[in-house]
Structures are given as structure tokens and as C-alpha cells.
Design an enzyme around this catalytic site. Structure first.
Site, PDB file in Angstrom:
ATOM      1  N   SER A 124      24.902  46.540  53.519  1.00  0.00           N
ATOM      2  CA  SER A 124      25.772  46.677  52.347  1.00  0.00           C
ATOM      3  C   SER A 124      25.156  46.011  51.134  1.00  0.00           C
ATOM      4  CB  SER A 124      27.129  46.019  52.645  1.00  0.00           C
ATOM      5  OG  SER A 124      27.906  45.908  51.475  1.00  0.00           O
ATOM      6  N   TYR A 148      31.959  38.352  55.332  1.00  0.00           N
ATOM      7  CA  TYR A 148      31.539  39.731  55.640  1.00  0.00           C
ATOM      8  C   TYR A 148      30.097  39.943  55.182  1.00  0.00           C
ATOM      9  CZ  TYR A 148      30.598  44.602  54.776  1.00  0.00           C
ATOM     10  OH  TYR A 148      29.972  45.823  54.727  1.00  0.00           O
ATOM     11  N   LYS A 152      26.444  40.579  57.374  1.00  0.00           N
ATOM     12  CA  LYS A 152      25.467  41.657  57.179  1.00  0.00           C
ATOM     13  C   LYS A 152      24.072  41.075  56.936  1.00  0.00           C
ATOM     14  CE  LYS A 152      28.062  45.328  57.575  1.00  0.00           C
ATOM     15  NZ  LYS A 152      27.851  46.320  58.647  1.00  0.00           N
TER      16      LYS A 152
HETATM   17  C1  WQD Z   1      35.389  48.494  43.170  1.00  0.00           C
HETATM   18  C2  WQD Z   1      35.897  48.147  41.775  1.00  0.00           C
HETATM   19  C3  WQD Z   1      37.310  46.225  41.732  1.00  0.00           C
HETATM   20  C4  WQD Z   1      40.594  48.044  44.066  1.00  0.00           C
HETATM   21  C5  WQD Z   1      33.448  46.347  48.473  1.00  0.00           C
HETATM   22  C6  WQD Z   1      32.632  45.511  49.400  1.00  0.00           C
HETATM   23  C7  WQD Z   1      31.390  46.260  49.812  1.00  0.00           C
HETATM   24  C8  WQD Z   1      31.767  47.608  50.356  1.00  0.00           C
HETATM   25  C9  WQD Z   1      32.557  48.388  49.329  1.00  0.00           C
HETATM   26  C10 WQD Z   1      31.887  47.412  52.748  1.00  0.00           C
HETATM   27  C11 WQD Z   1      35.873  46.654  41.487  1.00  0.00           C
HETATM   28  C12 WQD Z   1      38.096  47.468  41.329  1.00  0.00           C
HETATM   29  C13 WQD Z   1      39.381  47.838  43.409  1.00  0.00           C
HETATM   30  C14 WQD Z   1      41.803  48.052  43.327  1.00  0.00           C
HETATM   31  C15 WQD Z   1      40.553  47.640  41.309  1.00  0.00           C
HETATM   32  N1  WQD Z   1      32.505  47.470  51.557  1.00  0.00           N
HETATM   33  N2  WQD Z   1      39.374  47.633  42.053  1.00  0.00           N
HETATM   34  N3  WQD Z   1      41.732  47.843  41.973  1.00  0.00           N
HETATM   35  O1  WQD Z   1      34.412  45.329  45.751  1.00  0.00           O
HETATM   36  O2  WQD Z   1      32.606  46.877  44.812  1.00  0.00           O
HETATM   37  O3  WQD Z   1      32.758  46.537  47.271  1.00  0.00           O
HETATM   38  O4  WQD Z   1      33.727  47.605  49.031  1.00  0.00           O
HETATM   39  O5  WQD Z   1      30.730  47.585  52.989  1.00  0.00           O
HETATM   40  O6  WQD Z   1      30.714  45.518  50.790  1.00  0.00           O
HETATM   41  O7  WQD Z   1      32.211  44.340  48.707  1.00  0.00           O
HETATM   42  O8  WQD Z   1      34.525  47.843  46.110  1.00  0.00           O
HETATM   43  O9  WQD Z   1      36.332  49.493  45.844  1.00  0.00           O
HETATM   44  O10 WQD Z   1      36.938  47.074  46.398  1.00  0.00           O
HETATM   45  O11 WQD Z   1      36.091  47.667  44.108  1.00  0.00           O
HETATM   46  O12 WQD Z   1      40.529  47.455  40.079  1.00  0.00           O
HETATM   47  O13 WQD Z   1      42.941  48.243  43.860  1.00  0.00           O
HETATM   48  O14 WQD Z   1      37.256  48.550  41.683  1.00  0.00           O
HETATM   49  O15 WQD Z   1      37.681  45.112  40.916  1.00  0.00           O
HETATM   50  O16 WQD Z   1      35.551  46.484  40.108  1.00  0.00           O
HETATM   51  P1  WQD Z   1      33.586  46.561  45.879  1.00  0.00           P
HETATM   52  P2  WQD Z   1      36.042  48.037  45.673  1.00  0.00           P
END
Ligand code: WQD
Length: 336
Positions: A124, A148, A152
Site C-alpha cells: 500500500s 496497518y 505492510k
Molecule cells: C481519501 C480522501 C480523506 C472518507 C486509505 C489507506 C490506504 C488504502 C486506501 C488500504 C482523504 C477523504 C474519506 C470520507 C473524506 N487502504 N475522505 N470523507 O486515507 O487516502 O487511504 O485507504 O490499503 O492504505 O490509508 O483513503 O478513501 O479513506 O480517503 O473526506 O468519508 O477522502 O480525508 O482526503 P486514504 P480514503
């Protein structure tokens, strides 16, 4: 090739299993259904026109792994099985190290004992942690801020040490950026348990009426519109990246690591607008404070995968949203 796919009933695992079958590989899926539904495998078979072999079980079951690896002519392993919720890992670190690190160690030991030496590992971009310089190349500094991500990174380091110790191994880590979307048939997609942690499945549930409104975590980041910026990659592109990596590393001993991202980035608001265009309606949303642990921006430099694997993400944000919406609207309650 005969491939063991751990976690093959999961979101990315099932779409990759489908593409392996469609490419003519033989697939043996191992899944404990801790974060997947049995119905997935029937849909994979429906789309592939043939069934993958299947065993219900856990990668930490060494005896089961040895039976599967030795008895069925497996030549390579794709390892998806693991826990993947960043926020949950902060509260349950031991569960994450047991599933993700011990599970990988159990798998590698069984592979050593049965002479299977090719592994493609689901890693990741979270291993880049707080790296500032964008886009991210594979030689960027790693370091993580949650159990997490650390799990990884620990597995990646185990793979590097193993490759250094024994040149018979072909070991590949694929660092996913933000996987989104669904199979274009609408039959396979992301079905998170409980409240979605990730952006697009949450938006999808707002669009289908399961959630009232999207909460946008922060509008004061140093980005194009103040909201977080990420490299969203269609899960179909991600799956083709796995097949390209498998073809590249099998018979090419050593340690290999590739970013699987598009090299393009989008803000939360841009994703929301793209999803509104895909579902044809405005989606309720509100701005709330930043989520702890989030970085402002993260996107890939995919040049190494493009040149070494002859692979490039082809699908657009619009297609990611269209395919996600088709899956969600046809399956409002996921696989239930
Ligand atoms: C994306 C953007 C949030 C939800 C994570 C893990 C990574 C991988 C993918 C496993 C950010 C914003 C999100 C919401 C929001 N997982 N957001 N409201 O954090 O980049 O990555 O998921 O492998 O390892 O770290 O993904 O989709 O959670 O967030 O505003 O309800 O969307 O702040 O900017 P992230 P995400």
C-alpha cells in the site's frame, strides 16, 4: 500458471481472480470470509465462465497452506488476505500484526517448505507515510503512522531480507494508491462491512440512499480546493497490474516493488462532482474538521511499472464513478 490467491473473495482479490481466469490461468482461492461474502465466488465464476478452485481457511493455518501448495501444483501466490482499515488498526494493533505479519510469515514458511518461490504481495502507498515530495517514486522514504501501514512495511522488509538470503525467490510488492470502482458488469464491487472508511464507497452509499451525507474531512489543506488529494486507480487497472507483475517476476528472482497508481490526482470535491455526474444527482455533503492521520496529498509516479511491466492505468475518474455507481445501484446492500 496455477496460482494460489489468498483473500481471493475480497474486493481486489476477486477482480484479480476473474482476470487470472480470463487470461487462462488456473486459480485456487483461499479465503476465511472474515471480510468477504461467499456469493462473490459465484459471480466470479459467472463472469469467467468457469469456477476457481476454492478452500475456506486462514493463511495462519500452516498445515492447510502446505496441503494446498504441495498437493495442487501451485507455481505462484498472490497474497491479498489481510486486514486493511487504518483507523481500526490504531485500536487493534495486535490483530493487525497477527493477520498481516504473522499471516504473511506463515505463508512464506509454507512456500519455502513446498518449493513455491514466486509471490506477489498486496502492499500500500500508506508505507510512504508522511513523505512530502510528490509524485511518489518507489525509492521515496518509507515510514508509517499507523499499525496497518507498519504491518505492510514489515512484510515488505521480510520479503527484501528473504530475497537477499535466497536468490531462488521472486518476491514482488505492489503499492496500491487508492483503489476504487467495480467490474463494468455491475456484478463485482466493493462491499465494505459497516460504515465505509474510504471515500468512494461512502459516496456510493450516499448516492444509493444508505447514508445521509458525505462528511468531507477538512477544507484547509494546501491543495487545489482545500480538500485532500489522492491518486484514485480503477480496480480493473489494478487487477491488470497484478497480472503484469506476475508475468514479470515469475522466473525473475529477486525483490521487486512497484507503485500501482495512475500518476494523476483528484481532490475530494472533484471525486464528489464526478460521482454526481455518474449518478445524475446532487449528493449531500458537509465540511467537517480534518481526520487524524490524513496527509494533504498523495499520488504516484508510475514510471517504473509502466516501463518494467509494460502496464499503465487506462481508466478515467469518470469510468471509476460510472462503474462504482452501476455496482452500487444494482447491489444497494452489497452481496447481502
Ligand atoms: C481519501 C480522501 C480523506 C472518507 C486509505 C489507506 C490506504 C488504502 C486506501 C488500504 C482523504 C477523504 C474519506 C470520507 C473524506 N487502504 N475522505 N470523507 O486515507 O487516502 O487511504 O485507504 O490499503 O492504505 O490509508 O483513503 O478513501 O479513506 O480517503 O473526506 O468519508 O477522502 O480525508 O482526503 P486514504 P480514503
Amino acid at each position: 500458471m496455477r496460482v494460489l490467491v489468498t483473500g481471493g473473495a475480497g474486493y481486489i482479490g476477486s477482480l484479480t481472480t476473474l482476470q487470472l481466469l480470463q487470461a487462462g490461468h488456473e486459480v485456487l482461492v483461499l479465503d476465511n470470509f472474515s471480510n468477504a461474502k461467499p456469493a462473490v465466488l459465484g459471480r466470479v465464476a459467472q463472469l469467467a465462465g468457469r469456477e476457481p478452485a476454492f478452500e475456506q481457511g486462514d493463511v495462519r493455518d500452516g498445515a492447510l497452506l502446505r496441503r494446498l501448495l504441495a498437493g495442487q501444483g501451485v507455481e505462484a501466490v498472490m497474497h491479498f488476505a489481510g486486514l486493511k482499515a487504518v483507523s481500526e488498526s490504531v485500536h487493534k494493533p495486535l490483530e493487525y500484526f497477527d493477520n498481516n505479519v504473522q499471516g504473511s510469515l506463515s505463508l512464506l514458511s509454507a512456500m519455502r517448505d513446498t518449493g513455491v518461490r514466486t509471490l506477489v504481495f498486496s502492499s500500500s502507498a500508506t508505507v510512504y507515510g508522511l513523505a512530502e515530495t510528490m509524485p511518489l517514486r518507489e525509492d521515496a522514504p518509507t515510514g508509517t503512522t499507523n499499525p496497518y501501514g507498519r504491518s505492510k512495511l514489515m512484510v515488505e522488509q521480510m520479503l527484501q531480507d528473504l530475497a537477499a538470503a535466497d536468490p531462488a525467490w521472486s518476491l514482488c510488492a505492489l503499492r496500491y494508491f487508492n483503489p476504487v470502482g467495480a467490474h463494468p458488469s455491475g456484478l463485482l464491487g466493493e462491499d465494505p462491512q459497516g460504515i465505509p472508511n474510504n471515500l468512494m464507497p461512502f459516496i456510493a452509499q450516499v448516492a444509493v440512499g444508505r447514508r445521509a451525507a458525505l462528511q468531507i474531512f477538512g477544507r484547509d489543506y494546501p491543495t487545489v480546493d482545500g480538500t485532500g488529494v489522492r491518486d484514485y486507480i480503477h480496480v480493473q487497472d489494478l487487477a491488470t497490474g497484478h497480472l503484469a507483475a506476475l508475468g514479470h517476476v515469475h522466473g525473475r528472482p529477486g525483490w521487486h516493488v512497484f507503485n500501482l497508481g495512475t500518476g494523476r490526482s483528484h481532490s475530494v470535491l472533484e471525486v464528489l462532482r464526478a460521482y454526481e455526474a455518474a449518478c445524475g444527482r446532487a449528493l449531500a455533503h458537509e465540511f467537517v474538521p480534518r481526520r487524524g492521520g490524513d496527509v494533504a496529498q498523495s499520488w504516484a509516479d508510475p514510471a517504473r511499472a509502466e516501463s518494467a511491466l509494460n502496464w499503465r492505468a487506462e481508466l478515467s475518474l469518470a469510468q471509476m464513478c460510472e462503474d462504482s455507481w452501476r455496482w452500487q445501484s444494482q447491489n444497494p446492500n452489497g452481496y447481502d
